[in-house]
Design an enzyme around this catalytic site. Structure first.
Site, PDB file in Angstrom:
ATOM      1  N   ASP A  60       8.041   3.161  23.788  1.00 47.66           N
ATOM      2  CA  ASP A  60       7.394   3.528  22.535  1.00 47.66           C
ATOM      3  C   ASP A  60       8.438   3.290  21.454  1.00 47.66           C
ATOM      4  OD1 ASP A  60       6.520   4.805  20.230  1.00 47.66           O
ATOM      5  OD2 ASP A  60       5.969   6.674  21.219  1.00 47.66           O
ATOM      6  N   ASN A  87       8.879  -7.292  17.927  1.00 50.97           N
ATOM      7  CA  ASN A  87       7.544  -7.881  17.807  1.00 50.97           C
ATOM      8  C   ASN A  87       6.432  -6.841  17.723  1.00 50.97           C
ATOM      9  OD1 ASN A  87       5.517 -10.190  18.289  1.00 50.97           O
ATOM     10  ND2 ASN A  87       5.132  -8.835  20.036  1.00 50.97           N
ATOM     11  N   TYR A 153      -0.104  -1.150   5.983  1.00 51.88           N
ATOM     12  CA  TYR A 153       0.397  -2.333   6.678  1.00 51.88           C
ATOM     13  C   TYR A 153       1.243  -3.187   5.744  1.00 51.88           C
ATOM     14  CZ  TYR A 153       0.433  -6.517   9.602  1.00 51.88           C
ATOM     15  OH  TYR A 153       0.824  -7.598  10.351  1.00 51.88           O
ATOM     16  N   THR A 188      -5.084 -13.960  17.820  1.00 62.36           N
ATOM     17  CA  THR A 188      -4.737 -12.973  18.838  1.00 62.36           C
ATOM     18  C   THR A 188      -5.752 -11.829  18.744  1.00 62.36           C
ATOM     19  OG1 THR A 188      -3.351 -11.579  17.425  1.00 62.36           O
ATOM     20  CG2 THR A 188      -2.290 -13.492  18.467  1.00 62.36           C
TER      21      THR A 188
END
Length: 259
Positions: A60, A87, A153, A188
């Site tokens: 995590d 990533n 974000y 993705t």
């Protein structure tokens, strides 16, 4: 060409669409690959596929102790880390700032920003023991613009730019290069799955048709940049922001019949 023989690469979020591509590509070039992820079943399946030179660590990225355990497990199996690929990342349901739950804000920054900070913090001593190496932070084209409904974000990815450049300044004399890659809209599950109940996916809201390269990005597009950036071929590059977006940030391209 095996550019990564005898090098150890730790990849977070290694079971996602991009992460899996990265892990396979590094392994194909003879690297020792540490698959760091939260889903043990997926990570184990990927390690079994790769075979030798693959190690699973449950991680995590928001947990400093888990980071320390991941580095220790890596060094016990493979020796010091040569390359860290930060990533792991998450998206959040679309919402205006005034309707964004503070818990969503905190969680997004915790994974996307603090997770990378903790990774650098934990990996640097190991990279020094390796005699130097590379860190690559995966950011986003959203780190260069605003995006309505995605404040958390966007903020997290803008902050990754500053973190990357500061780390590059601090670690350069340790022979550690630090750079960021900024993918555009890439095919993705991250962009093909709905971001919330009853909401469309990012992919449904986006068309690449107006842009210079009129297609979605593929994970391999990002992986190829990553392989270059962590190889000796990029030995004079640090603190850089490599945009891989098919021309998205440039804006609409001239139509083919308008030349």
């Amino acid at each position: 060409m095996n550019r990564f023989t005898d090098r150890t690469v730790l990849i977070t979020g290694a079971t996602g669409g991009m992460g899996t591509s990265h892990a396979r590509a590094f392994h194909a070039e003879d690297a020792r690959v540490v698959i760091a992820a939260v889903d043990q079943a997926q990570a184990t399946a990927l390690a079994d596929e790769l075979g030798d030179r693959a190690l699973v660590v449950l991680l995590d990225v928001t947990d400093a102790d888990a980071w320390q355990a991941a580095i220790e497990a890596t060094e016990e199996r493979f020796g010091p880390v040569d390359i860290l690929v930060n990533n792991a990342g998450i998206q959040h349901p679309a919402a205006l700032i005034e309707h964004t739950d503070p818990a969503v804000w905190e969680r997004t920054l915790s994974v996307n920003l603090t997770g990378q900070f903790l990774g650098i913090r934990a990996a640097v001593p190991s990279l020094r023991r390796a005699g130097g190496g590379c860190i690559v932070n995966i950011a986003s084209t959203m780190a260069h613009t605003g995006a309505s409904h995605y404040a958390a974000y966007v903020a997290s990815k803008w902050a990754v730019r500053g973190l990357t450049k500061t780390a590059a300044l601090e670690l350069g004399r340790d022979n550690i290069r630090v750079n960021s890659i900024h993918p555009g809209v890439t095919a993705t599950p991250f962009i093909s799955q709905p971001v919330g109940a009853g909401l469309p996916s990012i992919g449904e809201l986006y068309s690449p048709d107006p842009y210079a390269i009129p297609r979605l990005g593929a994970p391999a597009d990002i992986t190829q940049m990553l392989l270059f950036l962590t190889s000796s071929e990029a030995g004079f590059i640090t603190g850089a922001e490599l945009i891989v977006d098919g021309g998205l940030l440039l804006g609409p391209a001239l139509a083919a019949d308008a030349a």
